[in-house]
Design a protein around this motif. Sequence first.
Motif, PDB file in Angstrom:
ATOM      1  N   UNK A 347       0.753  -1.337   0.020  1.00 50.12           N
ATOM      2  CA  UNK A 347       0.006  -0.018  -0.014  1.00 50.12           C
ATOM      3  C   UNK A 347       0.835   1.274  -0.030  1.00 50.12           C
ATOM      4  N   UNK A 348       2.131   1.192   0.189  1.00 52.07           N
ATOM      5  CA  UNK A 348       2.973   2.277   0.000  1.00 52.07           C
ATOM      6  C   UNK A 348       2.767   3.380   1.470  1.00 52.07           C
ATOM      7  N   UNK A 349       3.069   4.444   1.275  1.00 51.15           N
ATOM      8  CA  UNK A 349       2.842   5.321   2.094  1.00 51.15           C
ATOM      9  C   UNK A 349       1.383   6.286   1.824  1.00 51.15           C
ATOM     10  N   UNK A 350       0.694   6.548   2.778  1.00 56.42           N
ATOM     11  CA  UNK A 350      -0.813   7.042   2.361  1.00 56.42           C
ATOM     12  C   UNK A 350      -0.849   8.106   1.784  1.00 56.42           C
ATOM     13  N   UNK A 351       0.070   9.320   1.947  1.00 60.10           N
ATOM     14  CA  UNK A 351       0.285  10.463   1.465  1.00 60.10           C
ATOM     15  C   UNK A 351       1.262  10.811   0.249  1.00 60.10           C
ATOM     16  N   UNK A 352       1.528   9.412  -0.100  1.00 61.53           N
ATOM     17  CA  UNK A 352       2.815   9.835  -1.390  1.00 61.53           C
ATOM     18  C   UNK A 352       2.396  10.367  -2.420  1.00 61.53           C
ATOM     19  N   UNK A 353       1.038  10.424  -2.822  1.00 64.09           N
ATOM     20  CA  UNK A 353       0.644  11.106  -4.050  1.00 64.09           C
ATOM     21  C   UNK A 353       0.655  12.573  -3.988  1.00 64.09           C
ATOM     22  N   UNK A 354       0.829  13.151  -2.681  1.00 63.48           N
ATOM     23  CA  UNK A 354       1.099  14.490  -2.503  1.00 63.48           C
ATOM     24  C   UNK A 354       2.390  14.883  -2.241  1.00 63.48           C
TER      25      UNK A 354
END
Length: 513
Positions: A347-354
Amino acid sequence: MMTELWKTGVFVAVALALTGAAVITTRDRVTRNEAFNDQGQPFFPEFKDPLLCTDLEVVDFDPSTATASRFRVMFKDNTWVIPSHYDYPADARDRLSKTAAAVMDLTKDSIRSDNGDDQEAMGVIDPLDAKVSALKGRGKRITLRDASEKVLAEFVIGDEVKDRSGQRYVRVPGQKRIYGVAVKAEPSTRFADWIETNLLKVDAAKLRKIEFDNYKVNLEQGYQKGEVLDVDRKDSAAPWTMPGLAAGQEVNPDKMKAVTDALADLKIVGVRLKPAGLTRDLKKSDQKGITLTAPTVASLQGKGFYMTKDGQLLSNQGDVRVYTDEGVVYTLRFGEVTFGAGDELEVGERDDAEKKKDEPKKKDGATAENRYVMVTVSFDPTLIPEPRVEEAKPSVPVGQLPADVLAPDPKDPKTIAAEEVAKKKAEMEKAEYEKKIADGKKRAKELTDRFASWYYVTPGASFRSINLDRAALVRPKQVPAPPGGAAGFPGFPGGGEMPTFPDGAGGLPQVHP
């Protein structure tokens, strides 16, 4: 006399007091014995219907990082999803009902301890218990709930019981008693066990053309054009061909088999959720007009994908377009490399899209290379062959001989019957063709909706098997060996040269009279 009566009264009072104490003591002992004798009883006697379970949560503890990881599967909006993984669809739905049925049948097979100090040694410390400082000895907490969030069953599974084969230490949260239990089904916390791991679910025999677009793009060097290679075949038994090959070249069949096998078994090892706006735009029938908001740009670039001003979607490692005989066209865009293990990979880091895109780094304990991939789907009706339509024969004027005097008489009942059969056959072929068109469109729409929300993480080995260039796809043409001998002069082992003879100089033997 009074003294004797007083003594008698005292004895009676003492006797009554002792009798009462004995009764109380006996009652307490019976109560304690009943509390102790719960061996063999079910853990959750009120839980009798496994279909009531609509929510399963498993909490595991990693002592190396001192963190508890949650894995949850639940029924939400008429769909089974995995909330811990961005509500990704859970395809292995029957796994939950089987797990619930196994939990429902759990019994307290043996009582192991009532001492709270034994919890660490037996591995049944609650992984969510913040009051306990110990990192070791924490078990796996399992909770089953119904649609109203009511807890149907909850327990902590610990280590194996050494002197009871097949039993595990089990404790109910909030209680001290530890039991030995034959755990029939321990819920898996592996993401791969709950989903359909085959990304494309495509049949290799249905592949008709694969287009390798070998461009590259990144923020430092920009767009680098590459060669586009089209490899196709007429059917699943035909060889792969490529336009423009030299006379002594051919498509490498071994490489193409590796490509088709990798496409048919492309594994999902992780997912990342796309921004809602990007998902909405990708679900459009023409997949054009993507709105370039700041979150969308950051999300795309963070995975190795880029959008041009004219709306073209590009990727770090080029595209591979896969054409099937069902009319479905898959476009695989391969992005950036990523490393990780466990939740970090899944799932990676939750806020990696930002977050601003960083260079991919190999994390401690993560040795396997993986890669982001985006999948979009379109429909191409030209991939489905149209039925052949026989041209109608021109009618012959009365009194004139037909061009073919041996042609069947159109008024002959046999001719009329044959024409009727041919007409019905044509109608069936047309209906079948129209059904294939409708099924292909439906399939493409379903896949578009399925892929639109997600970036996928796939193994690096799969990427290397699929994303090929000319050097990998083309080889010198192989001359097949004739039956019974090697390639060369027919009939002679080793081939190529005429044999020599004792009486001649390499030609036919001399004949002596």
